[in-house]
Design an enzyme around this catalytic site. Structure first.
Site, PDB file in Angstrom:
ATOM      1  N   ARG A 106       0.830  -1.199   0.000  1.00 47.78           N
ATOM      2  CA  ARG A 106       0.000   0.000   0.000  1.00 47.78           C
ATOM      3  C   ARG A 106       0.870   1.258   0.000  1.00 47.78           C
ATOM      4  O   ARG A 106       1.808   1.369   0.773  1.00 47.78           O
ATOM      5  CB  ARG A 106      -0.933   0.014   1.217  1.00 47.78           C
ATOM      6  N   GLY A 109      -3.258   4.086  -0.880  1.00 52.06           N
ATOM      7  CA  GLY A 109      -4.519   3.440  -0.511  1.00 52.06           C
ATOM      8  C   GLY A 109      -5.720   3.883  -1.323  1.00 52.06           C
ATOM      9  O   GLY A 109      -6.847   3.851  -0.839  1.00 52.06           O
ATOM     10  N   GLY A 176      -1.431   8.155  -3.847  1.00 48.24           N
ATOM     11  CA  GLY A 176      -0.022   7.808  -3.668  1.00 48.24           C
ATOM     12  C   GLY A 176       0.739   7.671  -4.983  1.00 48.24           C
ATOM     13  O   GLY A 176       0.193   7.153  -5.953  1.00 48.24           O
ATOM     14  N   VAL A 177       1.991   8.107  -5.004  1.00 39.52           N
ATOM     15  CA  VAL A 177       2.759   7.960  -6.246  1.00 39.52           C
ATOM     16  C   VAL A 177       3.130   6.492  -6.487  1.00 39.52           C
ATOM     17  O   VAL A 177       3.365   6.093  -7.617  1.00 39.52           O
ATOM     18  CB  VAL A 177       4.013   8.869  -6.317  1.00 39.52           C
ATOM     19  N   GLY A 178       3.146   5.682  -5.408  1.00 36.86           N
ATOM     20  CA  GLY A 178       3.434   4.253  -5.592  1.00 36.86           C
ATOM     21  C   GLY A 178       2.436   3.610  -6.527  1.00 36.86           C
ATOM     22  O   GLY A 178       2.797   2.945  -7.504  1.00 36.86           O
ATOM     23  N   GLY A 179       1.155   3.822  -6.284  1.00 39.19           N
ATOM     24  CA  GLY A 179       0.106   3.210  -7.106  1.00 39.19           C
ATOM     25  C   GLY A 179      -0.119   3.946  -8.404  1.00 39.19           C
ATOM     26  O   GLY A 179      -0.243   3.326  -9.466  1.00 39.19           O
ATOM     27  N   TYR A 473      -8.163   2.455 -12.550  1.00 40.78           N
ATOM     28  CA  TYR A 473      -9.547   2.407 -12.074  1.00 40.78           C
ATOM     29  C   TYR A 473      -9.956   0.940 -12.035  1.00 40.78           C
ATOM     30  O   TYR A 473     -10.910   0.509 -12.668  1.00 40.78           O
ATOM     31  CB  TYR A 473     -10.477   3.204 -12.988  1.00 40.78           C
TER      32      TYR A 473
END
Ligand SMILES: Cc1cc2nc3c(=O)[nH]c(=O)nc-3n(C[C@H](O)[C@H](O)[C@H](O)COP(=O)(O)OP(=O)(O)OC[C@H]3O[C@@H](n4cnc5c(N)ncnc54)[C@H](O)[C@@H]3O)c2cc1C
Ligand SMILES: *[C@@H]1O[C@H](CO)[C@@H](O)[C@H](O)[C@H]1NC(C)=O
Ligand SMILES: *[C@@H]1O[C@H](CO)[C@@H](O)[C@H](O)[C@H]1NC(C)=O
Ligand SMILES: *[C@@H]1O[C@H](CO)[C@@H](O)[C@H](O)[C@H]1NC(C)=O
Length: 531
Positions: A106, A109, A176-179, A473
């Site tokens: 995560r 989130g 978040g930049v991770g996701g 999405y």
């Protein structure tokens, strides 16, 4: 079937015993897991949150951004780990593999389906919320950006470093930049600079064997896959190296709304074909909802209103000329517009007031959250007026403001990048992305059914064969991987081809090579399959 009183009470006892034994074994598993972690990472205890720690609920919920997955019966992780060092992540992975426990990664989130913090099998959450470094290098105008940063934090740090640089990531500050980068990532500068992932030049990642790799050591295939192939399939991205992009000292913004009584249908019909052809510096996105108003001629007093919100990378005078030339139908006035810094503009598109202090971008929990379901399409031709009128009718079936339509025009830089440059395939010939969200706070089943019927209604108007969708999405209605055992290519193609078109095959090949044991998995992760 009728049960006698005794049989049903026996059933209750059996169910109770089963629950107790499940809980006992979950506790066992969790104890064994914690023991492993502590043995392998002596400094990890302050980053470990079990349901027994008072910190657990807060840590879990602070990054639950779809409240549809914050119900009492939503499965909870055995443990949440908030590591501060890469070596701790290596231990988290090692112990998950050793005990056969699933791991969810995560960052912000914002997964539409809660994939970063919910799983149907026993799991731990690796929460990167403490991974927050931003290392800017002025000479090359690049930065190493940790996955745990949000868009808002990233924009704020860029603003501290320079008032002439920006980055083309998303609108909402707490994503978040991770996701977002893992799945492509679009924002108000997409028409000028492409996706966030188009501007990534290196990355640091931990693989299923705990190796820390960068672009050079992972190789070009793997590096290709992580820039748009969707989060949670190819490793834990610790940090992205991004190319910052030039922005003018002042940009021009506006948000104006038009209702059906203010000729919305004609204006929006026109918008569909002009917005993808604006100069690259201009992006106008549109968001529609139904409302109730006395000025509606309908008996239920409903109307559709659409908000047109815009970023222009230049001054106001120039923008008004561009608008006059390309989109006079909107009837934009000088007083609708403001000239601000790029950072203030990012605040504005994150739903804050234009002149608030940019510090507010650092608050991860301030933006409103709802329970929702969303789905996406792309279009290649404008929806005709009659189709739009039917769409408004669909919206009137919901209570006011419970459904949201979002239109993101393409064109510009997006037309210049090939379909296979990155896993994200929707480039040229795309007019706009069309996203529908429905609030499921009440009447969840009926609202979901409404969304299904809207999807059917849109079929004639949107990109088909395969029906297109945006992996950020994420939508589990398209199908899921098998919980146990392998998933076939045909099965995974049902969603894989829709997100990635033919790039799906290359993603599957890369997955098979880099994570053959399928450690990094979730309901729609790329499965390893020998093609
Ligand atoms: C309110 C809202 C606004 C949004 N706005 C935009 C927008 O403007 N533009 C846009 O493009 N998208 C937008 N999105 C979609 C968004 O890009 C995706 O939901 C994205 O996956 C969220 O990333 P995250 O880190 O916040 O989410 P998370 O739920 O933490 O992660 C999403 C997925 O990526 C995986 N993942 C997370 N971090 C990592 C990592 N470091 N390494 C590997 N895998 C990882 C997770 O396991 C999960 O499968 C929006 C979503 C919401 C809910
Ligand atoms: C959670 O509880 C355990 C056991 O008491 C403790 O070792 C650990 O440090 C606690 N974690 C946090 C984040 O306080
Ligand atoms: C709507 O369009 C009609 C016909 O083109 C025009 O006369 C009218 O002024 C428009 N209304 C608004 C509010 O722009
Ligand atoms: C963030 O905003 C929330 C909601 O307004 C507030 O309760 C919280 O204190 C803020 N957090 C910080 C760190 O400012």
């Amino acid at each position: 079937m009728k049960l006698s009183a005794t049989t049903s009470s026996i059933c209750v006892v059996v169910v109770l015993l089963l629950t107790i034994s499940c809980e006992a074994s979950a506790e066992d598993l969790s104890d064994r897991y914690l023991e492993c972690l502590n043995r392998h990472s002596r400094d990890i205890s302050a980053s470990v949150h079990t349901p027994k720690n008072t910190t657990f609920a807060n840590i879990l919920l602070q990054s639950v951004n779809n409240l549809r997955f914050a119900k009492p019966d939503t499965p909870k992780p055995l443990v949440i780990i908030t590591p501060v060092r890469g070596s701790q992540i290596q231990s988290v992975i090692y112990c998950c593999r050793k005990h056969g426990i699933e791991m969810r990664i995560r960052s912000g989130g914002h997964s539409f389906e809660g994939l970063s913090y919910v799983s149907p099998v026993p799991f731990v959450v690796l929460d990167l919320v403490e991974f927050k470094k931003f290392d800017f290098e002025a000479k090359s105008k690049t930065a190493w950006v940790d996955s745990g940063l949000t868009n808002g934090e990233l924009y704020y740090r860029i603003g501290e470093a320079s008032d002439r640089l920006g980055f083309p990531s998303g609108l909402w500050g707490n994503v978040g930049v991770g996701g977002i980068i893992s799945g492509g990532g679009y924002g108000m500068m997409m028409r000028k600079y492409g996706l966030a992932a188009d501007n990534v030049i290196d990355a640091r990642l931990i693989d299923a064997n705990g190796r820390i790799l960068d672009r050079k050591s992972m190789g070009e295939d793997w590096f290709w896959a992580i820039r748009g192939g969707g989060g949670g399939s190819f490793g834990v991205v610790l940090s992205w190296k991004v190319k910052l992009v030039p922005v003018p000292k002042t940009v021009t913004v506006f948000k104006v709304t038009r209702s059906v009584e203010q000729n919305l249908t004609t204006i929006f019909h026109r918008y569909q074909s002009v917005a993808p052809k604006f100069p690259k510096e201009l992006d106008i996105r549109a968001t529609g909802q139904s409302i109730v108003t006395n000025s509606s001629p309908r008996s239920d007093k409903k109307t559709m209103v659409m908000r047109f919100e815009s970023l222009y990378l230049g001054g106001l005078d120039r923008m008004l000329l561009v608008m006059q030339q390309h989109f006079p139908e909107l009837g934009l006035l000088r007083e609708d517009c403001s000239e601000v810094s790029w950072l203030q503009a990012m605040l504005y598109f994150s739903e804050f007031d234009l002149h608030m202090s940019p510090q507010i971008l650092l608050n991860r929990t301030i933006l409103p959250r709802t329970p929702f379901k969303g789905r996406s399409d792309y279009t290649q031709v404008p929806i005709p007026v009659q189709g739009l009128e039917g769409l408004w009718e669909m919206m009137y079936k919901l209570p006011p403001r419970k459904g949201t339509l979002q239109f993101t025009p393409y064109g510009g830089r997006m037309d210049e990048i090939s379909e296979s440059a990155l896993p994200f395939p929707y480039r040229s010939r795309t007019l706009y992305k069309f996203n529908v969200l429905v609030d499921t706070e009440t009447d969840e089943e009926a609202r979901l059914e409404w969304l299904r019927s809207l999807a059917r209604y849109l079929t004639p108007y949107v990109t088909k064969n395969p029906r297109s969708a945006y992996v950020n999405y994420v939508n589990l209605w398209m199908g899921t991987n098998n919980l146990k055992g392998t998933t076939s290519y045909e099965q995974a193609s049902r969603w894989g081809k829709r997100y990635f078109k033919n790039n799906f095959d290359r993603l599957v090949q890369i997955k098979s090579a880099v994570d053959p044991d399928n450690f990094f998995r979730h309901e729609q992760s790329i499965p390893p399959i020998t093609l």
